[in-house]
Motif scaffolding. Structure first.
Motif, PDB file in Angstrom:
ATOM      1  N   ARG A  29       0.540  -1.133  -0.176  1.00 41.81           N
ATOM      2  CA  ARG A  29      -0.152   0.044  -0.095  1.00 41.81           C
ATOM      3  C   ARG A  29       0.829   1.446  -0.065  1.00 41.81           C
ATOM      4  NH1 ARG A  29      -3.867  -2.339   4.793  1.00 41.81           N
ATOM      5  NH2 ARG A  29      -4.703  -3.812   3.444  1.00 41.81           N
ATOM      6  N   LEU A  30       1.741   1.311   0.761  1.00 39.97           N
ATOM      7  CA  LEU A  30       2.800   2.443   0.770  1.00 39.97           C
ATOM      8  C   LEU A  30       4.049   2.480  -0.127  1.00 39.97           C
ATOM      9  CD1 LEU A  30       1.136   2.243   3.689  1.00 39.97           C
ATOM     10  CD2 LEU A  30       3.245   3.426   4.628  1.00 39.97           C
ATOM     11  N   GLN A  31       3.946   1.380  -0.905  1.00 41.84           N
ATOM     12  CA  GLN A  31       5.135   1.278  -1.912  1.00 41.84           C
ATOM     13  C   GLN A  31       6.459   1.345  -1.114  1.00 41.84           C
ATOM     14  OE1 GLN A  31       3.803   3.812  -4.991  1.00 41.84           O
ATOM     15  NE2 GLN A  31       2.576   2.266  -5.829  1.00 41.84           N
ATOM     16  N   VAL A  32       6.827   0.725  -0.195  1.00 43.67           N
ATOM     17  CA  VAL A  32       8.070   0.815   0.277  1.00 43.67           C
ATOM     18  C   VAL A  32       8.506  -0.665   0.523  1.00 43.67           C
ATOM     19  CG1 VAL A  32       7.984   2.972   1.620  1.00 43.67           C
ATOM     20  CG2 VAL A  32       7.174   0.919   2.684  1.00 43.67           C
ATOM     21  N   SER A  33       9.777  -1.114   1.095  1.00 41.61           N
ATOM     22  CA  SER A  33      10.243  -2.553   1.394  1.00 41.61           C
ATOM     23  C   SER A  33       9.704  -2.835   2.599  1.00 41.61           C
ATOM     24  CB  SER A  33      11.572  -2.271   1.624  1.00 41.61           C
ATOM     25  OG  SER A  33      12.006  -1.875   2.700  1.00 41.61           O
ATOM     26  N   GLU A  34       9.432  -4.060   2.727  1.00 41.76           N
ATOM     27  CA  GLU A  34       9.124  -4.799   3.863  1.00 41.76           C
ATOM     28  C   GLU A  34       9.841  -4.608   5.217  1.00 41.76           C
ATOM     29  OE1 GLU A  34       8.026  -9.048   3.558  1.00 41.76           O
ATOM     30  OE2 GLU A  34       6.689  -8.596   1.760  1.00 41.76           O
ATOM     31  N   SER A  35      11.322  -4.305   4.984  1.00 39.74           N
ATOM     32  CA  SER A  35      12.093  -3.902   5.924  1.00 39.74           C
ATOM     33  C   SER A  35      11.836  -2.786   6.582  1.00 39.74           C
ATOM     34  CB  SER A  35      13.708  -4.273   5.683  1.00 39.74           C
ATOM     35  OG  SER A  35      13.763  -3.196   4.590  1.00 39.74           O
ATOM     36  N   THR A  36      11.658  -1.779   5.529  1.00 44.30           N
ATOM     37  CA  THR A  36      10.987  -0.353   6.045  1.00 44.30           C
ATOM     38  C   THR A  36      10.055  -0.427   6.957  1.00 44.30           C
ATOM     39  OG1 THR A  36      11.999   0.692   4.253  1.00 44.30           O
ATOM     40  CG2 THR A  36      10.525   1.786   5.223  1.00 44.30           C
ATOM     41  N   ILE A  37       8.969  -1.166   6.629  1.00 48.54           N
ATOM     42  CA  ILE A  37       7.661  -1.278   7.262  1.00 48.54           C
ATOM     43  C   ILE A  37       7.937  -2.010   8.804  1.00 48.54           C
ATOM     44  CG2 ILE A  37       5.543  -2.434   7.411  1.00 48.54           C
ATOM     45  CD1 ILE A  37       5.193  -0.206   5.676  1.00 48.54           C
TER      46      ILE A  37
END
Length: 262
Positions: A29-37
């Motif tokens: 949804r936020l179009q970022v990496s899973e590690s960032t999330i």
């Protein structure tokens, strides 16, 4: 996107999905990496904005209650509910208020019948504790009543306070009497409700009161609801109306309870 904006979007996304989401869903949804999330969720969990779960996150209890309160706007409004079976509720409230002795501590549950009980306590030297905004409004200008309003998340549509703050406040209370409402009394003797956001508040109220008085019109037999609040064996007095199911009433009497018919 800054981290603060991303954090705000994570919380907003959880609200839109009912309070829970996986790391993968949030990353997409936020179009970022899973590690960032994952890093964001750890920080938000530390700050109390959400609860980190295995593989994702959930809103905190107070935030979940707020979501539930917002969803409850689809529920029948308080004023409409109060207009149903008004004569029965008025008669029941009169009999219920007769059980209150001076200088006692009384807890009034959420609901329309308990607001009517509040009206009948005006001018009495009692302490009233409630999360019922309608009951609060009945007593707010009465100098005789010591009035305690429990905090929490406001359910505007049903004029009540709910959530973890309400439950926390209740843990500090010791009361003589609770007037409990419900949406149904099953033939098995289970007292039930249909609102998940209210059930924990009602259960906490039961725990802090020396005596429990259930106020339920005949329409609540069996009524509706799947969330068990307690059993009739946990209730000391049942105040009801003439058409209540006789078999359920007999079950209650056998459990040692007293039935008052308005």
């Amino acid at each position: 996107m800054t981290s603060s904006k991303r954090h705000a979007k994570i919380v907003k996304s959880l609200r839109m999905t009912g309070g829970v989401a996986s790391v993968r869903e949030l990353a997409e949804r936020l179009q970022v990496s899973e590690s960032t999330i994952r890093r964001d969720l750890t920080l938000l969990d530390r700050d109390g904005e959400l609860i980190r779960t295995y593989g994702g996150a959930a809103l905190s209890l107070s935030a979940s209650a707020e979501v539930a309160a917002e969803k409850a706007d689809d529920e029948e409004p308080f004023d409409v509910s109060a207009s149903h079976d008004m004569a029965m509720k008025e008669a029941m409230a009169t009999r219920a208020a007769e059980l209150v002795v001076d200088d006692s501590v009384v807890v009034l549950d959420i609901g329309t019948s308990t607001a009517m009980i509040a009206r009948r306590l005006r001018g009495r030297p009692v302490t009233v504790i409630t999360s019922n905004v309608a009951a609060f409004d009945e007593l707010r200008d009465d100098d005789a009543v010591r009035l305690v309003m429990l905090g929490g998340v406001l359910r505007r549509n049903y004029q009540s306070m709910v959530g973890s703050l309400t439950e926390t406040a209740l843990r500090q209370i010791s009361a003589d009497l609770l007037f409990l409402s419900c949406t149904g009394v099953r033939p098995s003797g289970h007292v039930v409700d249909n609102m998940a956001v209210e059930a924990p508040i009602k259960q906490a109220m039961i725990e802090v009161a020396d005596s429990v008085v259930l106020v339920a019109t005949e329409t609540k037999f069996p009524g509706t609801g799947s969330l068990r609040l307690c059993s009739l064996s946990d209730v000391d007095v049942l105040v009801t109306t003439a058409g209540a199911d006789p078999q359920t009433l007999e079950l209650f009497r056998q459990a040692g309870g007293k039935v008052i018919t308005a």
